[in-house]
Motif scaffolding. Structure first.
Motif, PDB file in Angstrom:
ATOM      1  N   PRO A   7       0.840  -1.208   0.000  1.00 56.62           N
ATOM      2  CA  PRO A   7       0.000   0.000   0.000  1.00 56.62           C
ATOM      3  C   PRO A   7       0.868   1.248   0.000  1.00 56.62           C
ATOM      4  O   PRO A   7       1.989   1.246   0.516  1.00 56.62           O
ATOM      5  N   GLN A 145      -5.872   5.159   3.794  1.00 57.73           N
ATOM      6  CA  GLN A 145      -4.622   4.722   3.175  1.00 57.73           C
ATOM      7  C   GLN A 145      -3.600   4.347   4.232  1.00 57.73           C
ATOM      8  O   GLN A 145      -2.890   3.340   4.094  1.00 57.73           O
ATOM      9  N   ARG A 148      -4.322   0.954   5.620  1.00 56.92           N
ATOM     10  CA  ARG A 148      -3.852  -0.158   4.769  1.00 56.92           C
ATOM     11  C   ARG A 148      -2.371  -0.413   4.983  1.00 56.92           C
ATOM     12  O   ARG A 148      -1.903  -1.557   4.945  1.00 56.92           O
ATOM     13  N   HIS A 153      -7.597  -4.251   7.017  1.00 59.70           N
ATOM     14  CA  HIS A 153      -8.383  -4.543   5.818  1.00 59.70           C
ATOM     15  C   HIS A 153      -9.535  -3.549   5.685  1.00 59.70           C
ATOM     16  O   HIS A 153     -10.101  -3.094   6.683  1.00 59.70           O
ATOM     17  N   ASP A 154      -9.898  -3.255   4.454  1.00 61.63           N
ATOM     18  CA  ASP A 154     -11.008  -2.322   4.212  1.00 61.63           C
ATOM     19  C   ASP A 154     -12.292  -2.799   4.886  1.00 61.63           C
ATOM     20  O   ASP A 154     -13.096  -1.982   5.363  1.00 61.63           O
TER      21      ASP A 154
END
Length: 300
Positions: A7, A145, A148, A153-154
């Motif tokens: 990321p 961001q 990450r 995790h989203d």
């Protein structure tokens, strides 16, 4: 080592770039830390596994450098995220409610990260300027961001501001409390060892005058921790705050808003942020692309 799938940090010139490396960010961090450890699991983990009592200055310095790497470290950001996850793998136990916890459990790890957004959003009103709607949304995207980079995790973090505030209010209502660590962080009479930092010649002097320096510093730390915490979080945790304290905070922050913007870069920004900003400006002007690569990677 880095990989193509790592990321990426928040973009240069973004909202977080302006906030995280500014020296005013140092005043925001105590409130974020107190909000983190108000979660019973997080508070228990810090209480049982952290060196914040025996080495508060070293821990603070390491935490600050880590945060700076997430935002300004370039390729080093992802490596720092992996280091932190590895560090937290063995942190587990039982919280104050008798529940088993693990530091990397998504509900706990995500909360630690999530607290940065409401504190930045609230404290910026006092120390910098109120963020408009577009800036708040940009800040939240950039904070995702950073999440990450930390390996969040989203699916474990609200993906929009509209989703974040109900999540945040639910945490305030159902989870937060005045844990032992919160009480220590806002106490003005807790013993703190003198800092073992700075030039060696100065350290004996600091140790000698520390009994005189600690009381006002501790009172200020307590004041700024509670004052820059979002009001709804203060209420949820049970931290007292009076109208007189609010007036004092506003006067202090008005002075900070006037003074900090006129400081030279070397005083206004922390070292890693300053290097990254200089390299980014140089790249934009078409100068020194090699320099930019080194700075953006967090090499010093």
């Amino acid at each position: 080592m880095t990989s193509a799938g790592d990321p990426v940090p928040p973009p240069p010139g973004g909202v977080l770039w302006s906030l995280a490396g500014d020296v005013r960010g140092l005043l925001m961090l105590p409130a974020a830390l107190a909000l983190q450890v108000a979660h019973p699991a997080v508070g228990a983990g810090v209480d049982e596994h952290s060196v914040f009592r025996s080495d508060p200055w070293g821990r603070g310095e390491r935490s600050l450098r880590s945060l700076q790497l997430w935002v300004y470290g370039g390729e080093a950001a992802a490596e720092e995220g992996r280091r932190l996850r590895k560090l937290h793998r063995t942190i587990q136990g039982t919280d104050t409610r008798g529940r088993r916890y693990h530091a990397l459990a998504p509900v706990n790890y995500a909360w630690v990260h999530a607290t940065g957004f409401p504190v930045y959003q609230h404290a910026a009103r006092y120390l910098v300027r109120p963020l408009n709607d577009a800036q708040e949304r940009a800040l939240y995207r950039e904070w995702l961001q950073v999440g990450r980079i930390l390996g969040i995790h989203d699916r474990d973090m609200p993906q929009s501001i509209e989703e974040f505030w109900p999540y945040y209010r639910k945490m305030l209502a159902e989870e937060l409390e005045a844990t032992a660590v919160v009480r220590e962080l806002v106490a003005a009479d807790r013993p703190v060892p003198p800092p073992d930092l700075g030039p060696p010649a100065v350290r004996p002097l600091v140790r000698a005058v520390w009994p005189l320096l600690l009381p006002p510093l501790a009172r200020f730390r307590s004041f700024i921790t509670v004052g820059l915490m979002p009001p709804d979080a203060r209420v949820a945790i049970g931290l007292a705050w009076t109208p007189a304290q609010e007036r004092r905070l506003k006067r202090l922050c008005a002075v900070v808003r006037l003074v900090v913007p006129v400081l030279p870069e070397r005083l206004r920004y922390l070292p890693l942020a300053r290097s990254a900003r200089a390299a980014w400006h140089a790249e934009r002007k078409g100068r020194g692309p090699g320099k930019q690569t080194a700075a953006a990677r967090g090499r010093r």
